[in-house]
Scaffold this active site. Structure first.
Site, PDB file in Angstrom:
ATOM      1  N   ASN A  86       0.324  10.987  -0.134  1.00 22.97           N
ATOM      2  CA  ASN A  86       1.151  10.774  -1.331  1.00 22.97           C
ATOM      3  C   ASN A  86       0.223  10.483  -2.511  1.00 22.97           C
ATOM      4  OD1 ASN A  86       2.814   9.778  -3.393  1.00 22.97           O
ATOM      5  ND2 ASN A  86       4.205   8.761  -1.974  1.00 22.97           N
ATOM      6  N   GLU A  92      -9.898   0.774   0.678  1.00 26.44           N
ATOM      7  CA  GLU A  92     -11.172   0.074   0.519  1.00 26.44           C
ATOM      8  C   GLU A  92     -12.203   0.893  -0.245  1.00 26.44           C
ATOM      9  OE1 GLU A  92     -10.155  -3.027   3.743  1.00 26.44           O
ATOM     10  OE2 GLU A  92      -9.800  -0.899   3.763  1.00 26.44           O
ATOM     11  N   THR A 146       0.802  -1.221   0.000  1.00 27.15           N
ATOM     12  CA  THR A 146       0.000   0.000   0.000  1.00 27.15           C
ATOM     13  C   THR A 146       0.836   1.272   0.000  1.00 27.15           C
ATOM     14  OG1 THR A 146      -0.118  -0.219   2.403  1.00 27.15           O
ATOM     15  CG2 THR A 146      -1.972  -1.066   1.143  1.00 27.15           C
ATOM     16  N   GLN A 150      -3.468   2.916  -5.212  1.00 27.87           N
ATOM     17  CA  GLN A 150      -4.445   2.195  -4.404  1.00 27.87           C
ATOM     18  C   GLN A 150      -5.818   2.209  -5.061  1.00 27.87           C
ATOM     19  OE1 GLN A 150      -4.362   0.506  -0.997  1.00 27.87           O
ATOM     20  NE2 GLN A 150      -2.594   0.146  -2.292  1.00 27.87           N
ATOM     21  N   THR A 197       1.160   7.082  -4.622  1.00 33.65           N
ATOM     22  CA  THR A 197       0.786   5.777  -4.077  1.00 33.65           C
ATOM     23  C   THR A 197      -0.718   5.703  -3.834  1.00 33.65           C
ATOM     24  OG1 THR A 197       1.320   6.547  -1.836  1.00 33.65           O
ATOM     25  CG2 THR A 197       3.041   5.349  -3.039  1.00 33.65           C
TER      26      THR A 197
END
Length: 746
Positions: A639, A713, A472, A646, A642
């Site tokens: 960030n 999620e 992650t 996700q 990243t």
């Protein structure tokens, strides 16, 4: 030269990237320890019954085979007692590998063959003769609806869904209605790295345990409880995890088997599972759902009914929040929710990315699309008319909620205003074009986490916590937060994780790691700053004599007075003046734990809105998802690089849920038959086209000091439903059973 020290919010490349691409990042099955033995698990070919005979003699006669472990010779550890639990175990009695002759589910581990080489262990396992007495099994959820029950207690933190108002009254008040059944089949996590444990025997029951897990402390807790070891004897290390998606939240059985074999043989032992065996523990539960909605003449919801039945094992009550989201996402006074379980001869389901919400949002968001058509409204306009400014389920205000902005910014990026409402009305050549939307909501949680910060005499900052990295970006964002907190270049900061000798941290799941560990990094750095200030006050710096921590700032490797930044001291000089090799500090979790005991004052959640375009061949009914826009409001983005990854991963997973992911059970055998990546279909490069991620600005000073909301999620929610809704818009065919395969459209 001015050094860059403002890293939060910047698209920083992964600090662990070089280790991964050069192969120096080690995973659980890659630690080559001395004197290593290899274990291979033998799996049950039947779904229910008992073992009547095991003939291990021919296997033990093979040169190099060290032992065959089964229920006949496994020692009586606490592993055989019903008292042990892992951190997230649901109600019931956890599965105990090699406990007795009873077979509870297909592919259950029934023996462990340990040999000098992996190849020998695998061969020996293939010729181990085991006889069974088979019993009738039942694995079909639809056959047990009448036996479904309300769980008394499930996994930790589970709350039964709460209804409100009078749905019957709301249904009668409605002038437009919809009612339908929805379903999705079981799905398996299938991360690239398969589960494995390497146990290094150090002598006198002292072990280094290299485990694939999403929580090193959870694995340690189980091992110490089961085998009666101290924490010092059972050090668990998990520096890198090749994907988890929830499958590593509970310790899997290879951990117990590897530790047991190591203790018995007093040797180092590695146990690795095969891809087929990855289907032998945990999955997203198959779920059957019923949704009924009613609206007034103006399109406002007068009643919501959402009921779900999910599968669980015979020995545990696995629970999820499947229907609760329907009580909070849209404005409605009359909401009736229900959730039940039905037992089958399967292994206990397990959390899988956006557990519960991923299942519930499919039904709710398709139902909202159906209701919009019934009410004669555009699906986006229908959602905006039923927007809820408070969390009606908890009767609490939101700490922040930018879902309305998600709708507007996502729609603008997608070009939603050009949509024509009639199904089949949009084309690209001979292809049918469909536009659909969906959305979702996910908890913005924060758990207590301990972090240690240490600055050495060379000015290098090491920050450590026992949390995990499952891909992650934890290594990176924690390095960014620490670098900015202490005013250091990112190259002067190292974040260390994944080891039970480090400060305690919760399992990595629930999208809470960034908020939990990230805020703790700030707290630990603040403590370190206080220690550095005290040391500076002992030096010949009169400007700092009466300064408090709020009077100073850290930048460019210095500590400065805020009121006069010409008054500064170099941090490495402060450490060197102390005469110590480093100065340490650690945050306290006492206040965080006390805060969790208080009644909540706000509802804290992240939100998203998804817009999808599909193109469908009208003759072949092949579906291509050609565009996706996912607008996400998740507080402060540490960030963007990243974070975007996700959400991209979430979208790809959502496309898989909509069109291909399905664990196919042959109920005659009670076994998942497509237990390989050749037959368990997930999206590949050719399936993925344009995906735009929009991070909607959202400031939240109540959710936590950094304003972080997890997004691993929430980015998944609504994607599968949006695909289904787009397919309806393209074809006029409403499919309510996931995945939507060609046969269901023809």
């Amino acid at each position: 030269m001015t050094l860059q020290t403002d890293y939060i919010g910047k698209p920083t490349s992964r600090v662990d990237g070089p280790a991964k691409v050069t192969g120096t990042a080690k995973y659980a099955a890659e630690y080559n320890v001395p004197n290593l033995l290899y274990g291979y698990v033998v799996s049950s070919p039947i779904a229910k019954g008992k073992i009547t005979k095991i003939d291990a003699a021919p296997v033990l006669a093979l040169p190099g085979v060290q032992q065959v472990f089964s229920h006949e010779n496994v020692p009586h550890y606490a592993l055989l007692d019903r008292s042990y639990k892992d951190q997230i175990a649901p109600g019931g009695s956890p599965f105990r590998p090699l406990h007795d002759a009873e077979i509870k589910y297909s592919l259950q581990p029934v023996a462990l063959v340990v040999a000098d080489t992996f190849e020998l262990a695998r061969y020996a396992a293939s010729i181990l003769h085991i006889e069974y007495e088979e019993a009738a099994h039942e694995t079909e959820l639809s056959q047990h609806i009448d036996e479904a029950y309300e769980p008394g207690r499930g996994k930790a933190g589970y709350q039964p869904p709460k209804s409100r108002g009078n749905f019957g009254k709301g249904w009668k008040e409605g002038v437009a209605h919809m009612e339908a059944q929805y379903s999705h089949h079981a799905q398996h996590h299938n991360p690239m790295e398969m589960f494995a444990t390497t146990v290094e025997w150090l002598g006198d029951k002292n072990l280094n345990i290299y485990d694939k897990t999403q929580g090193a402390f959870n694995s340690q807790l189980l091992v110490t409880k089961v085998f009666g070891l101290s924490k010092d004897q059972a050090r668990v290390i998990s520096k890198y995890t090749g994907g988890g998606f929830g499958s590593g939240l509970r310790p899997q059985y290879q951990l117990l088997l590897a530790v047991m074999a190591s203790l018995q043989l007093e040797r180092s032992v590695r146990v690795s599972l095969t891809r087929e065996q990855m289907f032998s523990f945990g999955h997203r539960a198959e779920t059957l759902q019923h949704v009924a909605l009613a609206t007034a003449a103006d399109g406002s919801l007068t009643g919501i009914n959402h009921f779900a039945v999910a599968e669980t094992s015979q020995f545990e009550d696995f629970t999820e929040n499947v229907v609760g989201w329907s009580g909070m996402l849209y404005n409605c006074k009359n909401v009736e929710l229900g959730y039940r379980l039905a037992k089958g001869d399967i292994y206990t389901p397990l959390d899988m990315r956006a557990p519960g919400a991923a299942s519930g949002s499919i039904a709710l968001e398709i139902a909202m699309d159906e209701m919009a058509y019934a009410a004669g409204l555009d699906p986006l306009e229908f959602r905006l008319r039923n927007y809820s400014d408070i969390d009606q389920a908890q009767d609490l205000p939101y700490s922040s909620k930018a879902l309305r902005k998600c709708y507007h910014e996502g729609a603008a990026k997608f070009g939603w205003e050009q949509r024509t409402p009639e199904p089949g009305s949009m084309r690209d050549g001979n292809l049918l074009v469909g536009w659909g939307m969906g959305g979702g909501v996910w908890d913005a949680s924060k758990m207590p986490a301990t972090v240690k910060a240490s600055l050495d005499a060379d000015g290098h900052l090491t920050v450590s916590s026992g949390t995990n990295e499952i891909g992650t970006g934890t290594y990176t964002i924690m390095t960014q937060i620490a670098a900015e907190s202490m005013g250091l270049p990112i190259e002067a900061v190292t974040f260390v994780l994944g080891d039970t000798t480090l400060p305690q941290s919760p399992i990595q799941g629930g999208s809470w790691t960034a908020a939990s560990v990230g805020n703790s990094v700030v707290e630990a750095c603040t403590k370190l700053g206080e220690a550095l200030l005290k040391q500076a006050q002992k030096m010949d710096h009169p400007a700092f004599k009466d300064a408090k921590i709020d009077d100073v700032q850290f930048a460019n490797g210095q500590m400065r007075l805020r009121a006069d930044d010409t008054q500064a001291v170099v941090l490495r000089d402060v450490v060197q003046a102390s005469g110590e090799p480093k100065i340490d500090a650690e945050n306290s979790t006492v206040l965080a734990k006390l805060e969790m005991l208080k009644p909540p004052r706000y509802s804290m959640h992240a939100h998203n809105a998804v817009f999808v375009e599909v193109k469908v061949d009208p003759e072949l009914m092949t579906v291509h998802v050609t565009r996706v826009v996912n607008a996400v409001a998740a507080g402060r983005i540490i960030n963007p690089k990243t974070a975007r990854s996700q959400v991209l991963g979430s979208v790809v997973w959502g496309l898989g849920m909509a069109l291909m992911e399905e664990s196919v059970m042959d109920h005659r055998f009670g076994r998942y038959m497509n237990h390989s990546l050749a037959e368990y279909h997930v999206p590949v490069n050719a399936d993925i086209h344009d995906i735009d991620v929009v991070f909607v600005s959202e400031e939240d000073d109540k959710v936590n000091p950094l304003g972080i909301k997890g997004l691993g999620e929430v980015g998944l929610l609504g994607v599968a439903a949006a695909v289904a809704n787009a397919i309806y818009h393209a074809t006029g065919k409403r499919v309510r059973d996931m995945p939507i395969t060609i046969d269901k459209l023809l």
